[in-house]
Each structure stands twice: as structure tokens, then as C-alpha cells.
Motif scaffolding. Structure first.
Motif, PDB file in Angstrom:
ATOM      1  N   ASP A  68       0.833  -1.206   0.000  1.00  0.00           N
ATOM      2  CA  ASP A  68       0.000   0.000   0.000  1.00  0.00           C
ATOM      3  C   ASP A  68       0.868   1.255   0.000  1.00  0.00           C
ATOM      4  OD1 ASP A  68      -2.263  -1.538   0.012  1.00  0.00           O
ATOM      5  OD2 ASP A  68      -2.561  -1.419   2.181  1.00  0.00           O
ATOM      6  N   ALA A  72       0.851   4.144  -2.747  1.00  0.00           N
ATOM      7  CA  ALA A  72       0.564   5.521  -2.336  1.00  0.00           C
ATOM      8  C   ALA A  72       1.660   6.465  -2.822  1.00  0.00           C
ATOM      9  CB  ALA A  72       0.409   5.597  -0.820  1.00  0.00           C
ATOM     10  N   LYS A  75       1.281   7.100  -6.459  1.00  0.00           N
ATOM     11  CA  LYS A  75       0.177   8.037  -6.689  1.00  0.00           C
ATOM     12  C   LYS A  75       0.642   9.476  -6.424  1.00  0.00           C
ATOM     13  CE  LYS A  75      -4.595   8.993  -5.658  1.00  0.00           C
ATOM     14  NZ  LYS A  75      -5.336   8.837  -6.882  1.00  0.00           N
ATOM     15  N   ALA A 102      -3.176  12.312  -1.849  1.00  0.00           N
ATOM     16  CA  ALA A 102      -2.158  11.261  -1.962  1.00  0.00           C
ATOM     17  C   ALA A 102      -1.086  11.435  -0.892  1.00  0.00           C
ATOM     18  CB  ALA A 102      -1.540  11.292  -3.354  1.00  0.00           C
ATOM     19  N   GLU A 105      -2.340  10.244   2.451  1.00  0.00           N
ATOM     20  CA  GLU A 105      -2.342   8.783   2.534  1.00  0.00           C
ATOM     21  C   GLU A 105      -0.943   8.248   2.866  1.00  0.00           C
ATOM     22  OE1 GLU A 105      -3.689   4.803   2.421  1.00  0.00           O
ATOM     23  OE2 GLU A 105      -4.646   6.708   2.817  1.00  0.00           O
TER      24      GLU A 105
END
Length: 116
Positions: A68, A72, A75, A102, A105
Motif C-alpha cells: 500500500d 501511495a 500516486k 495522496a 495517505e
């Protein structure tokens, strides 16, 4: 030849995780304020270099997939490219919404210890 420590580019006594988190926070502040894009590009480069030292936790199944955190970060980089391109071509249409989302996150994942 002497090996350089993992936190070579960060201030003395600061581990890479904390340095990366602090860079994220500082970059979020810069994006929210009016800043020229050369400065933003320089700060993004610092973030990219710091992200290379991060070890995002992998899934326990043993099959390699992007974590993840890696997703992230990808992104963030994509949204940053889009944002800079928009600033250069039509500054009135530039919006920081997706870039800030982004970055939030990545910051959330780093604060929840998804990175070491």
C-alpha cells in the motif's frame, strides 16, 4: 571504502523513517501555500530520494505485490507530475486536491508504522 549510513541525507540523529515523515509534512505545507514550481520540484526530489530508504511492509503470503505504501508513493509522484504540468500550462486550473490526498495517505501509512 566506508559505507554511508541509511540516514546519510537526513540531519544527524534522525532515523530515515522520521526524516521521511518530516519531509512529507513539510511538503504538504509547501503545496498548500503559493510556492514556485522549481522549489516544489526540488522538494519532491528530496522526497523521492528519502522514499528509496523506506522499507514498506510486504504482505505475509510471500508473493511479491506492491505494498500500500509503494502504491501511495506512486500516486503522489503521478499527481505531482500532473499538478506541475497543469501549473505550467494553465495555472488557473491547477488544483492541489488530489496531490494533497495522496500525500495525506502516505503520511497516514508512515505514521501507522506501515514503513520501517
Amino acid at each position: 571504502m566506508i559505507d554511508t549510513p541509511a540516514n546519510f541525507s537526513s540531519p544527524t540523529g534522525q532515523d530515515p523513517h522520521k526524516y521521511f515523515r518530516n519531509l512529507c509534512k513539510a511538503f504538504i505545507k509547501m503545496v498548500k501555500e503559493p510556492t514556485d514550481f522549481d522549489t516544489l520540484e526540488f522538494e519532491m526530489e528530496k522526497m523521492i530520494n528519502a522514499s528509496k530508504a523506506m522499507k514498506w511492509h510486504n504482505n505475509p503470503k510471500g508473493v511479491y505485490k506492491k505494498t500500500d505504501g509503494e502504491k501511495a508513493l506512486d500516486k503522489v509522484f503521478d499527481e505531482f507530475k500532473r499538478y506541475i504540468k497543469t501549473i505550467r500550462t494553465s495555472p488557473s486550473q491547477a488544483s492541489t486536491t488530489y496531490l494533497l490526498g495522496a500525500l495525506d495517505e502516505v503520511l497516514r501509512l508512515s505514521e501507522s508504522q506501515q514503513v520501517s
